[in-house]
Write a protein that holds these residues in place. Structure first.
Motif, PDB file in Angstrom:
ATOM      1  N   HIS A   1       0.837  -1.187   0.000  1.00 53.08           N
ATOM      2  CA  HIS A   1       0.000   0.000   0.000  1.00 53.08           C
ATOM      3  C   HIS A   1       0.883   1.253   0.000  1.00 53.08           C
ATOM      4  O   HIS A   1       1.819   1.356   0.777  1.00 53.08           O
ATOM      5  CB  HIS A   1      -0.897   0.029   1.235  1.00 53.08           C
TER       6      HIS A   1
ATOM      7  N   CYS B   1       0.015   5.567  -0.367  1.00 59.91           N
ATOM      8  CA  CYS B   1      -0.999   6.584  -0.645  1.00 59.91           C
ATOM      9  C   CYS B   1      -0.702   7.322  -1.944  1.00 59.91           C
ATOM     10  O   CYS B   1       0.430   7.692  -2.210  1.00 59.91           O
ATOM     11  CB  CYS B   1      -1.057   7.594   0.503  1.00 59.91           C
TER      12      CYS B   1
ATOM     13  N   CYS C   1       2.008   5.014   5.688  1.00 63.04           N
ATOM     14  CA  CYS C   1       2.899   5.765   4.797  1.00 63.04           C
ATOM     15  C   CYS C   1       3.778   6.742   5.579  1.00 63.04           C
ATOM     16  O   CYS C   1       4.899   7.026   5.182  1.00 63.04           O
ATOM     17  CB  CYS C   1       2.108   6.493   3.728  1.00 63.04           C
TER      18      CYS C   1
HETATM   19 ZN    ZN Z   1      -0.860   5.332   3.013  1.00 61.24          ZN
END
Ligand code: ZN
Lengths: 353, 277
Positions: free
Chosen positions: B86, B88, B100
C-alpha cells in the motif's frame, strides 16, 4: 605536523555507499566528504532549522571568503584499533621501490596505513612489500602495523580481514500473496573494533557553539544512518571523539594529496590543479536529494577529483568549492561539498610525469 | 520554504526469541550449502543466521497495512511473483495515513507534495545474541548445520500431485536474536508540532504485537516463524541529549510483553521533554 579534531564512527549496522553506475550490488568502503557533508547539512537542518543551516554553514561557503569557511572535512576512511588508513596517493611514487613482478599487487592497493602514507608524502624511501598487504590485498601496512592488526586474522583464510563488502539478499514482501521477493544489495560489514575516521578543521573564529552543534548533528546522524537503505537500518553508528590528532604535511610544497573530493572553482583553478606533477582520478558524484520538498529527485551529476589525487599548486588557500547540483525542478539550491583537504607533498614524492 | 525539525528519537531495543523454528529464506542456487533445497539467510562474514532489518520492517508494514485495511495498490514488481504494497496516491490521504508516514512513500510522482516527512521508522538487522546462553546452547547442540536444523518436508507437486520430499533449513526454537533496534523519529513540519508522530508510535507497538501473532519468514502456515519480543527497552533522545546536555531518558525497561508498551503511559513525559528541546 598540524593537528585536527578527529572523530571515529563505530558502525552498529552494515554500510551502503553507492558506487558509480553499477547498481545496488556494490558499495564503497569509505564515505566521501561530500556525502558526509550532505548528511551533516540535512541533519543540521532537522535539528536547528533551514535558516540556521544557511547562517551557520552554507552561506560561509557560498558567499564568504575562503578563509572564513567554518570548517573543512576529510572523507571518512577506515581504521582498525589504533591504526588509521589513508587513500593511496595516485600516480608514480618515485620514493616507493617495487620488486619485479609486484606492480599488479601495488596497483590493487586502495588504502595505505598512516605510517606508509606519512613516509610516502614526506618523500622518504620505502619498499613496497606484498606480504604486508592485508584485507584481500587492498590495504598496505608496515610490518610493525601488521603485528598490531593480527587479532583480526580470519581463521579460514589466514588473511587479516578488517571489513568485507558482501552482497546480501534482501527480502520484499507482498502482503496479498505473502510471497517474498529476493534482491541483492552490496554492504560493507566492518569487524568489531574497526570503523571509519575523519578529521575536521574547525575555524575557531566561529566560536564553540559551531563545534557543539556539529557534534550534536553527528550523534543524531548516527541514529538516522548514513548512505543507502537507511530504513533497513544501514549506516547507523556511534561516535567516538574528538581526539586531537596530527596529519602529515609538508609546508609550502607545490603539490598536495587531497583527503576529500575536489570540485575546482573555475577553469583557471582546474588548469592549475592539473598542471605539472599532477596525477588524479575523476569520479562522478551523483545521487538523490533528501529534503522534504524535493524527495525522490536526482541531483545533477558533477565530476570531482577523487581522494588520493595528487594536485599541482600550493595547498593553501584550499582549492575547490561547494557546487550547486540543483535539478531544474527543485525549488531550492542543493549544495555538494568539493573543497580540498590538502596534505603537502615533498618534492621527492609522488608523480612527476 | 517548509521547515522540518527533528524533535527527538525514540529507540526501542531488546531481544527476539524464536518461539518456533525460523526460516528466513536465502537463495538456494547462490549459496548451495550442502545441497539444502531451502537454505536460510546467513551473515556473509560470521556465517551465522540473522534476521534482516528489511524483512522485519517489511513484515511489520504489511501486517499494519492489513490491520488498517489499506489497499495494496503499489507494484514493487510486476513480474511473478507480483509484489505489492500500500502507498498513498494523494497527499490528503498521506497526511492521515500512519503506514505511509511511519514507513515512508516509495519513489514516484510526489513532486508537488508540500507536507512530505521522512519515513519515521528505521529497523536494524538482528544477529544471534552474543554471549547469550541460548546462543551457546545452539553452538553446543549438534545441529545439522551451524546453528540450524534441517527438516524434511513433503511438498506436493502441483502437476502430478505426488508428494516430493524436500529439505528445509530452520533456526531451532529457543534461539535468541539481539539486540533488535527500532529507531522512531519525531518530526515537526512547519511548526505544527509532533503530537501526531507521538500518537502514531502506538502503531509501531501494534505492528510488533501483530508480528508476534503472525510469523516471520517462510512456512508460517506450518507453524514456523513464531517470534516473541523480550526484554524491551524504550528510550528517548532529544536534541539536548545529542548536544550532551541531558542524559538518556528511559521510558520503559525490561518489558517482556509488547502489550505493556502503550504510548499513552509516557506521552506526557515525552511532550514535556520535547518542549524542553
Ligand atoms: Zn498510506
Amino acid at each position: 605536523m598540524p593537528r585536527f579534531a578527529t572523530y571515529r564512527l563505530r558502525f552498529r549496522s552494515p554500510l551502503h555507499i553507492g558506487e558509480r553506475g553499477v547498481g545496488l550490488e556494490v558499495s564503497r568502503t569509505h564515505i566521501p566528504a561530500d556525502t558526509l557533508f550532505g548528511a551533516v547539512c540535512s541533519l543540521w537542518r532537522e535539528l536547528y532549522g533551514v535558516d540556521a543551516l544557511h547562517r551557520d554553514v552554507l552561506d560561509w561557503f557560498t558567499e564568504g571568503e575562503p578563509n572564513a569557511q567554518p570548517f573543512a572535512l576529510t572523507s571518512a576512511f577506515p581504521y582498525a584499533g589504533d591504526v588509521r588508513f589513508f587513500p593511496k596517493p595516485l600516480g608514480r611514487l618515485p620514493n616507493v621501490t617495487l620488486a619485479d613482478g609486484d606492480e599488479k599487487a601495488f596497483k590493487r592497493v586502495r588504502f595505505v596505513s598512516e605510517r606508509v602514507f606519512t613516509t610516502v608524502v614526506m618523500g622518504e624511501p620505502i619498499a613496497f612489500q606484498k606480504q604486508n598487504c592485508i584485507n584481500g590485498g587492498v590495504v598496505w601496512v608496515t610490518e610493525e602495523e601488521r603485528d598490531r592488526l593480527v587479532r583480526w586474522t580470519d581463521d579460514m583464510s589466514g588473511d587479516i580481514v578488517l571489513w568485507k563488502v558482501a552482497v546480501v539478499p534482501r527480502v520484499t514482501l507482498d502482503r496479498l500473496t505473502a510471497a517474498s521477493e529476493i534482491w541483492h544489495f552490496g554492504e560493507v560489514l566492518m569487524a568489531q573494533g574497526t570503523g571509519l575516521w575523519f578529521a575536521i578543521e574547525f575555524n575557531h573564529e566561529h566560536g564553540e557553539e559551531l563545534t557543539r552543534r556539529f557534534e550534536a548533528v553527528l550523534r543524531a546522524l548516527g541514529d538516522t544512518g548514513i548512505g543507502g537503505e537507511r530504513g533497513a537500518g544501514c549506516g547507523l553508528f556511534d561516535v567516538d571523539g574528538p581526539t586531537e590528532e596530527a596529519l602529515p604535511d609538508v609546508p609550502e610544497a607545490n603539490r598536495f594529496v587531497t583527503l576529500s573530493p575536489v570540485c575546482p572553482k573555475d577553469v583557471v583553478e582546474l588548469e592549475r590543479l592539473t598542471g605539472s606533477g599532477a596525477a588524479y582520478e575523476l569520479m562522478p558524484r551523483r545521487g538523490w536529494i533528501t529534503s522534504p520538498e524535493a524527495m525522490n529527485l536526482r541531483r545533477k551529476m558533477v565530476w570531482m577529483f577523487a581522494e588520493g589525487s595528487v594536485l599541482a599548486g600550493p595547498s593553501l588557500p584550499r582549492a575547490g568549492c561547494l557546487v550547486n547540483v540543483r535539478p531544474d525542478v527543485c525549488p531550492h539550491d542543493v549544495w555538494r561539498y568539493g573543497v580540498s583537504f590538502p596534505v603537502g607533498l615533498a618534492a621527492t614524492a609522488g608523480s612527476s610525469s | 520554504m517548509p521547515t522540518l525539525t527533528l524533535r527527538g528519537k525514540v529507540i526501542i531495543t531488546g531481544e527476539i526469541e524464536a518461539v518456533t523454528g525460523l526460516h528466513i529464506g536465502g537463495a538456494a542456487a547462490g549459496l548451495d550449502i550442502g545441497g539444502i533445497d531451502n537454505p536460510i539467510i546467513r551473515h556473509p562474514v560470521t556465517r551465522e543466521p540473522y534476521i534482516p532489518g528489511s524483512s522485519l520492517r517489511g513484515k511489520m508494514r504489511s501486517l499494519l497495512d492489513h490491520h488498517l485495511g489499506k489497499e495494496a495498490n503499489h507494484f514493487i514488481q510486476r513480474r511473478e511473483p507480483v509484489v505489492r504494497l500500500h502507498v498513498c496516491e494523494d497527499e490528503a490521504a498521506y497526511t492521515r495515513c500512519p503506514v505511509c508516514q511511519i514507513f515512508g512513500v516509495t519513489p514516484g510522482e510526489r513532486r508537488g507534495w508540500k507536507n512530505l516527512k521522512p519515513a519515521r521508522l528505521i529497523v536494524r538487522d538482528v544477529h544471534l545474541a552474543r554471549d547469550h546462553e541460548a546462543t551457546e546452547r545452539l553452538r553446543q547442540a549438534k545441529t545439522d548445520l551451524p546453528f540450524t536444523e534441517v527438516k524434511w518436508e513433503a511438498a506436493i507437486d502441483r502437476i502430478t500431485a505426488a508428494a516430493v520430499p524436500r529439505q528445509n533449513e530452520r533456526v531451532p526454537a529457543g534461539a535468541v536474536f539481539a539486540p533488535f533496534e527500532l529507531v522512531y523519529g519525531l518530526y515537526d513540519l512547519n511548526g505544527t508540532g509532533c503530537d501526531r508522530d507521538l500518537d502514531w508510535l502506538r502503531y509501531v507497538f501494534k505492528a510488533m504485537e501483530l508480528l508476534e501473532d503472525d510469523y516471520l519468514g517462510g512456512y508460517g502456515s506450518r507453524g514456523a516463524g513464531k517470534i516473541r519480543f523480550r526484554q524491551i527497552k524504550v528510550e528517548f533522545k532529544s536534541r539536548r541529549y545529542y548536544e550532551g546536555e541531558v542524559a538518556l531518558e528511559t521510558l520503559a525497561e525490561r518489558i517482556d510483553d509488547v502489550r505493556q508498551l502503550p504510548v499513552s503511559e509516557y506521552i506526557t513525559r515525552l511532550q514535556q521533554l520535547i518542549r524542553e528541546g
